[in-house]
Design an enzyme around this catalytic site. Structure first.
Site, PDB file in Angstrom:
ATOM      1  N   PRO A   1     -94.725 -76.970 -85.554  1.00 25.00           N
ATOM      2  CA  PRO A   1     -94.333 -75.772 -84.811  1.00 25.00           C
ATOM      3  C   PRO A   1     -93.930 -76.177 -83.394  1.00 25.00           C
ATOM      4  O   PRO A   1     -94.619 -76.972 -82.760  1.00 25.00           O
ATOM      5  CB  PRO A   1     -95.623 -74.939 -84.786  1.00 25.00           C
ATOM      6  CG  PRO A   1     -96.738 -75.922 -84.977  1.00 25.00           C
ATOM      7  CD  PRO A   1     -96.173 -77.036 -85.814  1.00 25.00           C
ATOM      8  N   MET A   2     -92.819 -75.660 -82.926  1.00 26.79           N
ATOM      9  CA  MET A   2     -92.396 -75.969 -81.548  1.00 26.79           C
ATOM     10  C   MET A   2     -91.769 -74.725 -80.932  1.00 26.79           C
ATOM     11  O   MET A   2     -90.631 -74.349 -81.251  1.00 26.79           O
ATOM     12  CB  MET A   2     -91.420 -77.140 -81.531  1.00 26.79           C
ATOM     13  CG  MET A   2     -92.076 -78.486 -81.835  1.00 26.79           C
ATOM     14  SD  MET A   2     -90.989 -79.890 -81.621  1.00 26.79           S
ATOM     15  CE  MET A   2     -89.928 -79.736 -83.033  1.00 26.79           C
ATOM     16  N   GLN A  26     -97.800 -69.165 -87.240  1.00 26.99           N
ATOM     17  CA  GLN A  26     -98.869 -69.647 -86.361  1.00 26.99           C
ATOM     18  C   GLN A  26     -99.273 -68.617 -85.307  1.00 26.99           C
ATOM     19  O   GLN A  26     -98.426 -68.065 -84.602  1.00 26.99           O
ATOM     20  CB  GLN A  26     -98.449 -70.936 -85.649  1.00 26.99           C
ATOM     21  CG  GLN A  26     -99.637 -71.555 -84.929  1.00 26.99           C
ATOM     22  CD  GLN A  26     -99.269 -72.716 -84.037  1.00 26.99           C
ATOM     23  OE1 GLN A  26     -98.527 -72.564 -83.084  1.00 26.99           O
ATOM     24  NE2 GLN A  26     -99.796 -73.895 -84.330  1.00 26.99           N
ATOM     25  N   CYS A  83    -102.479 -76.083 -78.170  1.00 27.17           N
ATOM     26  CA  CYS A  83    -101.501 -75.896 -77.092  1.00 27.17           C
ATOM     27  C   CYS A  83    -102.128 -76.199 -75.729  1.00 27.17           C
ATOM     28  O   CYS A  83    -103.183 -75.651 -75.390  1.00 27.17           O
ATOM     29  CB  CYS A  83    -100.955 -74.464 -77.126  1.00 27.17           C
ATOM     30  SG  CYS A  83     -99.749 -74.188 -75.815  1.00 27.17           S
ATOM     31  N   LYS A 105    -104.575 -76.047 -86.221  1.00 24.29           N
ATOM     32  CA  LYS A 105    -103.952 -77.225 -85.592  1.00 24.29           C
ATOM     33  C   LYS A 105    -104.727 -77.542 -84.317  1.00 24.29           C
ATOM     34  O   LYS A 105    -104.834 -76.701 -83.430  1.00 24.29           O
ATOM     35  CB  LYS A 105    -102.482 -76.935 -85.295  1.00 24.29           C
ATOM     36  CG  LYS A 105    -101.718 -78.136 -84.760  1.00 24.29           C
ATOM     37  CD  LYS A 105    -100.222 -77.938 -84.978  1.00 24.29           C
ATOM     38  CE  LYS A 105     -99.380 -79.027 -84.348  1.00 24.29           C
ATOM     39  NZ  LYS A 105     -99.250 -78.886 -82.912  1.00 24.29           N
ATOM     40  N   ASN A 124    -100.427 -85.886 -86.982  1.00 26.95           N
ATOM     41  CA  ASN A 124     -99.299 -85.527 -86.122  1.00 26.95           C
ATOM     42  C   ASN A 124     -99.343 -86.320 -84.809  1.00 26.95           C
ATOM     43  O   ASN A 124    -100.407 -86.512 -84.238  1.00 26.95           O
ATOM     44  CB  ASN A 124     -99.354 -84.010 -85.842  1.00 26.95           C
ATOM     45  CG  ASN A 124     -98.395 -83.544 -84.766  1.00 26.95           C
ATOM     46  OD1 ASN A 124     -98.817 -82.976 -83.768  1.00 26.95           O
ATOM     47  ND2 ASN A 124     -97.115 -83.785 -84.945  1.00 26.95           N
ATOM     48  N   GLY A 125     -98.164 -86.722 -84.381  1.00 30.86           N
ATOM     49  CA  GLY A 125     -98.024 -87.372 -83.081  1.00 30.86           C
ATOM     50  C   GLY A 125     -97.194 -88.630 -83.149  1.00 30.86           C
ATOM     51  O   GLY A 125     -97.547 -89.583 -83.837  1.00 30.86           O
ATOM     52  N   GLY A 145     -92.696 -83.545 -84.953  1.00 29.69           N
ATOM     53  CA  GLY A 145     -92.203 -82.608 -83.945  1.00 29.69           C
ATOM     54  C   GLY A 145     -90.937 -83.125 -83.296  1.00 29.69           C
ATOM     55  O   GLY A 145     -89.833 -83.001 -83.854  1.00 29.69           O
ATOM     56  N   ARG A 146     -91.099 -83.755 -82.136  1.00 33.45           N
ATOM     57  CA  ARG A 146     -89.942 -84.151 -81.325  1.00 33.45           C
ATOM     58  C   ARG A 146     -89.001 -85.137 -82.015  1.00 33.45           C
ATOM     59  O   ARG A 146     -87.834 -85.223 -81.660  1.00 33.45           O
ATOM     60  CB  ARG A 146     -90.433 -84.707 -79.983  1.00 33.45           C
ATOM     61  CG  ARG A 146     -91.116 -83.636 -79.126  1.00 33.45           C
ATOM     62  CD  ARG A 146     -91.979 -84.253 -78.050  1.00 33.45           C
ATOM     63  NE  ARG A 146     -93.066 -85.030 -78.648  1.00 33.45           N
ATOM     64  CZ  ARG A 146     -93.846 -85.854 -77.976  1.00 33.45           C
ATOM     65  NH1 ARG A 146     -93.656 -86.023 -76.683  1.00 33.45           N
ATOM     66  NH2 ARG A 146     -94.816 -86.532 -78.586  1.00 33.45           N
TER      67      ARG A 146
HETATM   68  C1  LIG Z   1     -91.252 -77.980 -77.010  1.00 31.21           C
HETATM   69  C2  LIG Z   1     -92.522 -78.014 -77.774  1.00 31.21           C
HETATM   70  C3  LIG Z   1     -93.090 -76.827 -78.220  1.00 31.21           C
HETATM   71  C4  LIG Z   1     -94.288 -76.849 -78.932  1.00 31.21           C
HETATM   72  N1  LIG Z   1     -94.795 -75.669 -79.409  1.00 31.21           N
HETATM   73  C5  LIG Z   1     -95.906 -75.689 -80.190  1.00 31.21           C
HETATM   74  C6  LIG Z   1     -96.397 -74.495 -80.805  1.00 31.21           C
HETATM   75  O1  LIG Z   1     -95.826 -73.407 -80.666  1.00 31.21           O
HETATM   76  N2  LIG Z   1     -97.524 -74.599 -81.562  1.00 31.21           N
HETATM   77  C7  LIG Z   1     -98.179 -75.796 -81.750  1.00 31.21           C
HETATM   78  O2  LIG Z   1     -99.191 -75.834 -82.443  1.00 31.21           O
HETATM   79  N3  LIG Z   1     -97.718 -76.928 -81.204  1.00 31.21           N
HETATM   80  C8  LIG Z   1     -96.610 -76.906 -80.449  1.00 31.21           C
HETATM   81  N4  LIG Z   1     -96.113 -78.077 -79.945  1.00 31.21           N
HETATM   82  C9  LIG Z   1     -96.770 -79.342 -80.290  1.00 31.21           C
HETATM   83  C10 LIG Z   1     -96.121 -79.980 -81.541  1.00 31.21           C
HETATM   84  O3  LIG Z   1     -96.315 -79.171 -82.674  1.00 31.21           O
HETATM   85  C11 LIG Z   1     -96.713 -81.377 -81.811  1.00 31.21           C
HETATM   86  O4  LIG Z   1     -98.086 -81.251 -82.012  1.00 31.21           O
HETATM   87  C12 LIG Z   1     -96.479 -82.367 -80.679  1.00 31.21           C
HETATM   88  O5  LIG Z   1     -95.151 -82.285 -80.205  1.00 31.21           O
HETATM   89  C13 LIG Z   1     -96.787 -83.806 -81.110  1.00 31.21           C
HETATM   90  O6  LIG Z   1     -95.986 -84.189 -82.200  1.00 31.21           O
HETATM   91  P1  LIG Z   1     -94.649 -85.099 -82.018  1.00 31.21           P
HETATM   92  O7  LIG Z   1     -95.079 -86.352 -81.290  1.00 31.21           O
HETATM   93  O8  LIG Z   1     -94.187 -85.369 -83.408  1.00 31.21           O
HETATM   94  O9  LIG Z   1     -93.700 -84.308 -81.192  1.00 31.21           O
HETATM   95  C14 LIG Z   1     -94.943 -78.073 -79.199  1.00 31.21           C
HETATM   96  C15 LIG Z   1     -94.368 -79.260 -78.747  1.00 31.21           C
HETATM   97  C16 LIG Z   1     -93.175 -79.250 -78.052  1.00 31.21           C
HETATM   98  C17 LIG Z   1     -92.577 -80.553 -77.600  1.00 31.21           C
END
Ligand SMILES: Cc1cc2nc3c(=O)[nH]c(=O)nc-3n(C[C@H](O)[C@H](O)[C@H](O)COP(=O)(O)O)c2cc1C
Length: 338
Positions: free
Chosen positions: A20-21, A74, A104, A144, A205-206, A229-230
């Protein structure tokens, strides 16, 4: 490796899920990632309290379309009663899974006691989860979390055990503390420790940015599913790449022409699906356009131009120019070496 996992009766491909982002992974983004093989998608986070007070954005955020399934909605919140009420409202949108955000890090969320703030209050986190599980009936509730609040208070294992006892059907673990926000690197050891401590599925995740880092996440944590995510920014292809690697298949990354075609398809989806005027929808699409061009020659210069896009036809022109630049560079290189 088993090819599927089951979360409370919901069967997911054991490849990679889209994280989720908020502000990024909206409907168009999720559809695009599903198209390229994301095993599961999750909505942007929605305020439990906001829903209860019939926030106008609720329907837009909670609607689940067929192309996005399997999909979770979520919620974030810090009060069990509001969470239970919100879950009942969300059920009308027929999500496959309901996920609770306890990771978050942003002050606006943390200051209300929600998001990663709950890592500091395990009993309340458990109470919120229990209330959600009770309200959700047959729909599985997942949570999460992060590895902890600070490096000195890493408690993902304690938290995951409490959530499991409260009826959570799975936990997603982002291997960073709240203090880290998005800096440093994710601690795979914490994810492994959680996997060893609970019987419900654990989603790691990460920092997964390609098939190699995904395989590493699976290998080093033993997690049941990986969440990206990213690494999917401007790159829905990552899910296809990961699926191929897990199946031991050769993978050919898309050409620049294909990337630009998909970028335009993505932008078109954003302008078509938005109730907003094209100019506003394009405003939101600018960052995506820049991400699709990342890593290529001249992408820094093009980024500036992406951030000035104001119509779909401008995006088409930019894509054409970008392809020409890459091709002319390639011809130049071939010329130089021949
Ligand atoms: C722009 C952005 C928005 C995010 N929004 C949420 C969200 O709404 N809910 C959530 O649980 N995590 C949110 N995250 C966290 C991501 O779901 C994820 O846990 C985090 O980016 C690490 O994973 P990655 O290294 O693959 O990016 C967000 C991350 C980013 C960068």
């Amino acid at each position: 490796m088993n090819n599927n996992i089951t979360i409370g009766g919901v069967v997911l491909k054991k490849t990679a899920a889209l994280a989720p982002m908020a502000g990024v992974a909206d409907r168009s983004y999720r559809l695009m990632c599903r198209k390229y093989g994301a095993a599961y998608t999750v909505s942007e986070m929605v305020s439990a309290k906001g829903i209860c007070y019939s926030d106008k954005k609720t329907a837009e955020l909670c609607t689940v379309t067929e192309g996005e399934r399997p999909m979770g909605v979520q919620l974030f919140g810090s009060e069990p009663d509001f969470m239970a009420e919100a879950v009942k409202i969300v059920l009308d949108y027929d999500p496959d899974i309901i996920d609770i955000n306890m990771g978050c890090p942003v002050p606006k969320v943390v200051n209300t006691g929600a998001g990663s703030s709950l890592m500091r209050d395990v009993p309340l986190a458990a109470e919120i989860t229990e209330a959600a599980v009770k309200a959700a009936g047959n729909v599985p509730v997942t949570v999460k979390i992060r590895s902890g609040w600070t490096a000195d208070s890493v408690n993902a294992v304690e938290m995951a055990r409490a959530l499991e006892s409260s009826g959570a059907a799975a936990v997603v673990v982002h291997g960073r503390t709240r203090d880290q926000f998005y800096s440093g690197s994710a601690d795979l050891g914490v994810i492994r420790a959680v996997k060893n401590a609970v019987n419900i599925p654990v989603i790691g995740n990460g920092d997964v940015t390609d098939s190699e880092s995904c395989l590493k996440m699976y290998r080093e944590t033993g997690c049941d599913l990986v969440m990206v995510g990213r690494g999917s920014y401007g790159n829905p292809f990552i899910f296809e790449e990961i699926e191929a690697a897990l199946a031991g298949r050769e993978y050919t990354p898309p050409s620049v022409e294909e990337r630009m075609r998909v970028m335009l398809e993505h932008i078109r989806m954003m302008t078509d699906s938005s109730a907003k005027p094209e100019e506003l929808a394009i405003h939101e699409a600018r960052k995506h356009a820049a991400w699709y061009m990342n890593g290529y020659y001249g992408s820094a210069k093009f980024r500036g131009r992406c951030y000035q896009l104001s119509s779909y036809s401008e995006a088409e022109e930019l894509a054409e120019e970008f392809i020409e630049l890459q091709n002319s560079r390639m011809h130049k290189k071939i010329g130089e070496t021949s």
